[in-house]
Scaffold this active site. Structure first.
Site, mmCIF file in Angstrom:
data_model
loop_
_atom_site.group_PDB
_atom_site.id
_atom_site.type_symbol
_atom_site.label_atom_id
_atom_site.label_comp_id
_atom_site.label_asym_id
_atom_site.label_seq_id
_atom_site.Cartn_x
_atom_site.Cartn_y
_atom_site.Cartn_z
ATOM 1 N N ASP A 33 -37.988 4.252 -18.100
ATOM 2 C CA ASP A 33 -36.521 4.206 -18.035
ATOM 3 C C ASP A 33 -35.984 5.393 -18.825
ATOM 4 O O ASP A 33 -36.622 5.832 -19.786
ATOM 5 C CB ASP A 33 -36.001 2.888 -18.620
ATOM 6 N N PHE A 156 -35.981 -9.085 -2.339
ATOM 7 C CA PHE A 156 -35.029 -10.136 -1.943
ATOM 8 C C PHE A 156 -34.784 -11.072 -3.122
ATOM 9 O O PHE A 156 -34.604 -12.274 -2.951
ATOM 10 C CB PHE A 156 -35.555 -10.895 -0.722
ATOM 11 N N GLU A 159 -30.582 -12.828 -8.723
ATOM 12 C CA GLU A 159 -30.433 -12.866 -10.167
ATOM 13 C C GLU A 159 -30.456 -14.321 -10.593
ATOM 14 O O GLU A 159 -29.886 -15.180 -9.926
ATOM 15 C CB GLU A 159 -29.114 -12.222 -10.582
ATOM 16 N N ASN A 212 -28.753 -9.671 3.492
ATOM 17 C CA ASN A 212 -27.630 -9.889 2.576
ATOM 18 C C ASN A 212 -26.314 -10.075 3.319
ATOM 19 O O ASN A 212 -25.470 -10.889 2.924
ATOM 20 C CB ASN A 212 -27.525 -8.719 1.590
ATOM 21 N N CYS A 264 -24.836 -7.146 -5.418
ATOM 22 C CA CYS A 264 -25.524 -6.875 -4.143
ATOM 23 C C CYS A 264 -24.667 -7.131 -2.905
ATOM 24 O O CYS A 264 -24.447 -6.226 -2.098
ATOM 25 C CB CYS A 264 -26.783 -7.722 -4.071
ATOM 26 N N ARG A 336 -20.786 -8.032 -12.809
ATOM 27 C CA ARG A 336 -20.456 -7.050 -11.776
ATOM 28 C C ARG A 336 -19.849 -7.733 -10.553
ATOM 29 O O ARG A 336 -20.384 -8.706 -10.046
ATOM 30 C CB ARG A 336 -21.707 -6.263 -11.383
HETATM 31 C C1 UGA Z 1 -28.456 -11.592 -3.438
HETATM 32 C C2 UGA Z 1 -29.420 -12.211 -2.409
HETATM 33 O O1 UGA Z 1 -29.299 -13.639 -2.410
HETATM 34 C C3 UGA Z 1 -30.878 -11.841 -2.739
HETATM 35 O O2 UGA Z 1 -31.745 -12.331 -1.736
HETATM 36 C C4 UGA Z 1 -30.969 -10.312 -2.799
HETATM 37 O O3 UGA Z 1 -32.280 -9.879 -3.114
HETATM 38 C C5 UGA Z 1 -30.015 -9.795 -3.852
HETATM 39 O O4 UGA Z 1 -28.677 -10.189 -3.498
HETATM 40 C C6 UGA Z 1 -30.128 -8.306 -3.889
HETATM 41 O O5 UGA Z 1 -29.757 -7.656 -2.910
HETATM 42 O O6 UGA Z 1 -30.706 -7.771 -4.846
HETATM 43 P P1 UGA Z 1 -27.671 -12.226 -5.919
HETATM 44 O O7 UGA Z 1 -26.777 -11.034 -5.850
HETATM 45 O O8 UGA Z 1 -28.487 -12.441 -7.142
HETATM 46 O O9 UGA Z 1 -28.733 -12.191 -4.692
HETATM 47 O O10 UGA Z 1 -26.738 -13.467 -5.731
HETATM 48 P P2 UGA Z 1 -26.704 -14.741 -4.773
HETATM 49 O O11 UGA Z 1 -27.437 -15.860 -5.367
HETATM 50 O O12 UGA Z 1 -27.034 -14.352 -3.396
HETATM 51 O O13 UGA Z 1 -25.150 -15.069 -4.852
HETATM 52 C C7 UGA Z 1 -24.176 -14.145 -4.317
HETATM 53 C C8 UGA Z 1 -22.782 -14.708 -4.444
HETATM 54 O O14 UGA Z 1 -22.618 -15.794 -3.533
HETATM 55 C C9 UGA Z 1 -22.443 -15.244 -5.826
HETATM 56 O O15 UGA Z 1 -21.126 -14.862 -6.148
HETATM 57 C C10 UGA Z 1 -22.580 -16.747 -5.650
HETATM 58 O O16 UGA Z 1 -21.820 -17.486 -6.543
HETATM 59 C C11 UGA Z 1 -22.101 -16.919 -4.225
HETATM 60 N N1 UGA Z 1 -22.598 -18.158 -3.568
HETATM 61 C C12 UGA Z 1 -23.925 -18.329 -3.351
HETATM 62 C C13 UGA Z 1 -21.689 -19.108 -3.154
HETATM 63 O O17 UGA Z 1 -20.452 -18.965 -3.331
HETATM 64 N N2 UGA Z 1 -22.156 -20.234 -2.516
HETATM 65 C C14 UGA Z 1 -23.477 -20.440 -2.280
HETATM 66 O O18 UGA Z 1 -23.841 -21.476 -1.675
HETATM 67 C C15 UGA Z 1 -24.389 -19.461 -2.706
#
Ligand code: UGA
Length: 451
Positions: A33, A156, A159, A212, A264, A336
């Site tokens: 890093d 995939f 977080e 995504n 993401c 973020r």
């Molecule tokens: C997302 C994808 O789920 C991962 O598969 C991917 O690898 C990652 O992006 C990436 O591109 O690195 P992440 O950003 O950690 O993961 O977050 P998610 O768990 O997908 O949640 C995204 C948003 O959707 C959050 O604001 C969450 O609160 C919201 N969400 C999620 C809902 O409002 N309802 C749900 O049922 C699920």
């Protein structure tokens, strides 16, 4: 299993998880890093990010001698045992959204500039960051090396469950125009026994966006459906449960909320739209997915306005509101593109006075004091203090602790007994028993206050 010498450049969520997990699969991993202080902390076993199991894995693999940290990609080249060269280089550097929604590849370019010429013949360069279609080809051009292959291996990881997702993936995707290099990268994960899709680089790159953006579309669909439920007197919880039993739809990712955010989904939806635009393809479905999400934030503000003032056009000027949860989702300290902060900004514009609480910021990092404010929202030490004198309490992040708060104590702290639960996580009956009015999303019987 054949252990490889792996160099990982970038120790953010993706890089650190990749490095620690690959080490746990038996590979010799050197993580680089450019942030010297961060490398120093990692060497001491201090992991800055909230990611269950990651700090433990880093400590375990460091003491097993399979994981080391160095400053700068150049130093990583010389850091393997007996001075042997890295066989695989993972690029896990940020690819933020630049002007017009195009991913900014400067970090990738600078790594290549630094170490491209030094890589041993036969090294495989792997792009793990989410990058626009064509980046593997562009990386190969920048490298100007016919003896170094470029492979796209999108991650995939979510977080909050990155380690679990890495070690128990639904699939591994490896794309390259060099099949031998793709197979070598796929072999790094062989112990996981996951379905592996071997494809060309462009398809692998597009697959990440396709996944995504599909998830974002699913969520915008659910949020729109919740709004429709309010208008027709249906219940979103029942509707999503019912459709989720259809195996083609599935129960996951069907919870309505204040809109999707994070580092993401917003970035990737805009980037794919840009890809579509430049391919002269009008991706209306994706545009509607993004617009629905932007509107969702305003919709929450409208709900607050109606619940607090009784009028759709009522004023929120000087209205004190408690915001529970500021991160973009539970289980992380990541702010973020947090929908909670976007809603906070809209509420502040409308004149409201905000006090926030988030369990991710109760303690400071690395011995420092916890923050006193986030994005202009002053922080209280706990939920009850945040609720003191509030005219409404908003639940914005689905932290499990909000379910089990002593809502009767909150009821005694607030000025007016209104709880707007944008995640539908707190049992409305519990709130009502505590003397609080519950307003959720798309819930039966709340139409009059929630519309
Ligand atoms: C997302 C994808 O789920 C991962 O598969 C991917 O690898 C990652 O992006 C990436 O591109 O690195 P992440 O950003 O950690 O993961 O977050 P998610 O768990 O997908 O949640 C995204 C948003 O959707 C959050 O604001 C969450 O609160 C919201 N969400 C999620 C809902 O409002 N309802 C749900 O049922 C699920």
């Amino acid at each position: 299993m054949f252990a490889r010498r792996v160099m990982v450049v970038g120790t953010g969520y993706v890089g650190l998880t990749t490095g620690a997990c690959l080490a746990s699969l038996g590979h010799e991993v050197v993580c680089a890093d450019i942030d010297e202080a961060k490398v120093g902390r990692l060497r001491r076993g201090v992991v800055d990010i909230v990611e269950p199991g990651l700090a433990e894995l880093v400590a375990e693999q460091t003491s097993a001698g399979r994981l080391t940290f160095v400053v700068g990609a150049g130093a990583a080249l010389a850091a393997f045992e007996d001075g042997r060269p890295a066989e695989v280089l993972f690029l896990c550097v940020p690819t933020p959204m630049g002007a017009g929604g195009v991913a900014d590849l400067r970090a990738v370019e600078s790594v290549i500039e630094e170490v491209g010429a030094e890589l041993a013949a036969g090294t495989v360069v792997v792009n793990k960051s989410t990058v626009p279609v064509g980046t593997a080809a562009r990386t190969a051009e920048l490298l100007e090396r016919t003896d170094v292959a470029v492979v796209s291996n999108p991650e995939f990881l979510r977080e909050g469950s990155a380690v679990k997702d890495f070690l128990g993936p639904d699939r591994i995707v490896v794309g390259s125009d060099n099949q031998d290099a793709a197979e070598r990268v796929a072999a790094l994960y062989a112990r996981l026994g996951a379905p592996t899709v071997l494809t060309d680089a462009a398809s692998a790159e597009l697959m990440k966006y396709a996944a995504n953006c599909f998830l974002a579309m699913k969520l915008s669909y659910v949020n729109a459906m919740a709004e429709l439920c309010e208008r027709v007197g249906a219940d979103i919880g029942d509707v999503t449960e019912g459709i989720g039993y259809d195996r083609r739809i599935g129960q996951a990712f069907l919870s309505p909320g204040p809109g999707w955010g994070g580092s993401c989904l917003p970035k990737d939806t805009h980037a794919l739209l840009q890809v579509a635009d430049s391919a002269d393809f009008e991706f209306r479905l994706l545009r509607a997915t993004i617009d629905t999400n932007t509107r969702q934030r305003q919709r929450i503000v409208d709900k607050v306005r109606l619940a607090v003032t009784g009028k759709r056009t009522g004023s929120l000027s000087r209205v004190r509101l408690a915001l529970l949860g500021l991160t973009f989702k539970a289980g992380t300290d990541d702010l973020r593109d947090s929908p909670a902060l976007a809603i906070a900004a809209l509420l502040r514009q409308a004149g409201a006075e905000l006090v926030g609480f988030d369990p991710a910021f109760v303690e400071g990092k690395d011995g420092a004091a916890p923050p006193t404010e986030i994005d202009g929202v002053p922080l209280a030490a706990d939920a009850v203090s945040a609720a003191q004198g509030a005219e409404a309490v908003l639940v914005l992040t689905e932290w499990p602790m909000f379910r089990t708060l002593d809502w009767s104590v909150i009821a005694t702290a607030v000025k007016r007994p209104i709880v707007i639960d944008t995640r539908n996580i707190v049992d409305p009956a519990t709130l009502r028993r505590a003397g609080l009015t519950a307003v959720g999303l798309g819930r039966r019987g709340e139409g009059d206050v929630a519309a």
